[in-house]
Write a protein that holds these residues in place. Structure first.
Motif, short mmCIF file in Angstrom:
data_model
loop_
_atom_site.label_atom_id
_atom_site.label_comp_id
_atom_site.label_asym_id
_atom_site.label_seq_id
_atom_site.Cartn_x
_atom_site.Cartn_y
_atom_site.Cartn_z
N MET A 8 0.83 -1.21 0.00
CA MET A 8 0.00 0.00 0.00
C MET A 8 0.86 1.26 0.00
N GLY A 9 1.93 1.25 0.81
CA GLY A 9 2.80 2.41 0.87
C GLY A 9 3.47 2.69 -0.47
N SER A 10 3.97 1.64 -1.13
CA SER A 10 4.63 1.81 -2.42
C SER A 10 3.65 2.27 -3.49
N GLN A 11 2.46 1.64 -3.53
CA GLN A 11 1.47 2.04 -4.52
C GLN A 11 0.98 3.46 -4.28
N ASP A 12 0.76 3.82 -3.02
CA ASP A 12 0.32 5.18 -2.71
C ASP A 12 1.37 6.20 -3.08
N MET A 13 2.66 5.87 -2.82
CA MET A 13 3.73 6.80 -3.17
C MET A 13 3.81 7.00 -4.68
N ILE A 14 3.73 5.91 -5.44
CA ILE A 14 3.78 6.01 -6.90
C ILE A 14 2.59 6.80 -7.43
N THR A 15 1.39 6.52 -6.90
CA THR A 15 0.19 7.23 -7.35
C THR A 15 0.24 8.70 -6.98
N LEU A 16 0.68 8.97 -5.76
CA LEU A 16 0.74 10.35 -5.27
C LEU A 16 1.68 11.20 -6.11
N ILE A 17 2.84 10.67 -6.39
CA ILE A 17 3.81 11.42 -7.21
C ILE A 17 3.29 11.57 -8.64
N GLY A 18 2.65 10.52 -9.14
CA GLY A 18 2.11 10.59 -10.50
C GLY A 18 1.03 11.65 -10.66
N LEU A 19 0.20 11.85 -9.62
CA LEU A 19 -0.91 12.80 -9.70
C LEU A 19 -0.52 14.22 -9.30
N SER A 20 0.63 14.38 -8.65
CA SER A 20 1.03 15.69 -8.14
C SER A 20 2.04 16.31 -9.09
#
Length: 311
Positions: free
Chosen positions: A40-52
């Motif tokens: 979850m942490g890795s997926q959230d980090m990847i998604t967060l950076i991708g959307l920001s």
């Protein structure tokens, strides 16, 4: 005792993380939680950076790759380890063992190299700030990342070919909870010279070369930081590298404890404990460390909501 050709060896037996039965259930309940947090942490980090959009910088590009590598590394080890907790005989087939070894080495070395690239990014930002955009361009970032995967896949293919040449005696019990180089080398009946050469190559590429790169970079960073006169400037320079320093310390501290001590000083049982850090704990901590310590990452969810991208 005649050695058997590895082509005729069909399976190994893993001793597991612990030989104490009373610890198996607590560990079986603990490691799924660690794995879920890692995923979850890795997926959230990847998604967060991708959307920001404000995080679309070189440092966060490296962080996306680091999170992906940590996720893959944990996936290579954890599911099989969980199965071993609930089975009476921890069997792993020869081809499964070699496959696990290959991908474990691929991702652990890629993680080491990615950390080295991230400290190079810190070095450019602190020591070459006026030339930063020229030194670390988007094209250069892509080149560095691609080089990590290409060079280490080539090196690991060569390394795996050497590992496949190991001969094994009748004993097929691996004193570890996954297939790693040193437990396999200890089990092998091949010549001492061949085993020591293989171990030296493995240690050099897994620990020493990336560690020396990181150490030299930090020497230059420290020298530059000491000569910054303002307290605010030194604080900013330290905050740039603080998360990275913590990730490096945990990874290389546990890896050095496992690989750079003689077996008489560091028995494999202690090595099992230390290897848990870089196979399970480090991939979990990396996204959490950058999330908690990086101000831009902490503000990213709020900015995404304000921009309406999550509607």
């Amino acid at each position: 005792m005649d050695p058997r050709n590895p082509s005729s060896l069909t399976e190994f037996i893993l001793t597991g993380l612990t030989e104490q039965p009373q610890l198996r259930l607590p560990l079986f309940l603990l490691f799924p939680e660690i794995y879920v947090i890692t995923v979850m942490g890795s997926q959230d980090m990847i998604t967060l950076i991708g959307l920001s959009s404000h995080l679309h910088t070189h440092m966060y590009y490296f962080l996306i790759n680091l999170s992906f590598i940590g996720l893959c590394q944990s996936t290579v080890i954890t599911p099989k380890m969980l199965v071993n907790f609930v089975t009476e005989k921890n069997i792993i087939f020869y081809h499964e063992c070699m496959t696990q070894l290959y991908f474990f080495l691929l991702f652990i070395i890629a993680e080491s190299c990615m950390l080295a690239e991230m400290v190079y990014d810190c070095y450019a930002a602190i020591c070459k700030c006026l030339l930063y955009n020229a030194i670390i361009s988007y094209y250069r970032s892509f080149q560095l990342t691609a080089a990590v995967y290409i060079l280490w896949i080539i090196q690991l293919t060569f390394h795996t070919c050497l590992t496949l040449r190991l001969y094994f005696c009748k004993a097929s019990v691996i004193n570890h909870y996954f297939c790693d180089v040193f437990p396999l080398v200890e089990l092998s009946c091949s010549s001492i010279y061949f085993k020591e050469s293989l171990a030296l190559v493995c240690s050099s590429f897994k620990v020493l070369i990336p560690a020396l790169t990181i150490l030299i970079s930090y020497i230059f960073i420290l020298y530059k930081t000491v000569h910054i006169h303002s307290t605010e400037g030194r604080s900013k320079a330290f905050s740039t590298c603080s998360s990275h320093i913590l990730a490096v310390a945990v990874l290389y501290g546990s890896a050095a404890f496992m690989y750079l001590q003689p077996s008489s000083v560091s028995p494999m049982d202690q090595g099992n404990v230390s290897s848990v850090f870089y196979t399970g704990i480090v991939p979990m901590l990396n996204p959490l460390t950058y999330t908690l310590q990086d101000k831009d990452v902490k503000l990213a969810p709020k900015k995404i909501l304000e921009s309406g991208k999550c509607r």
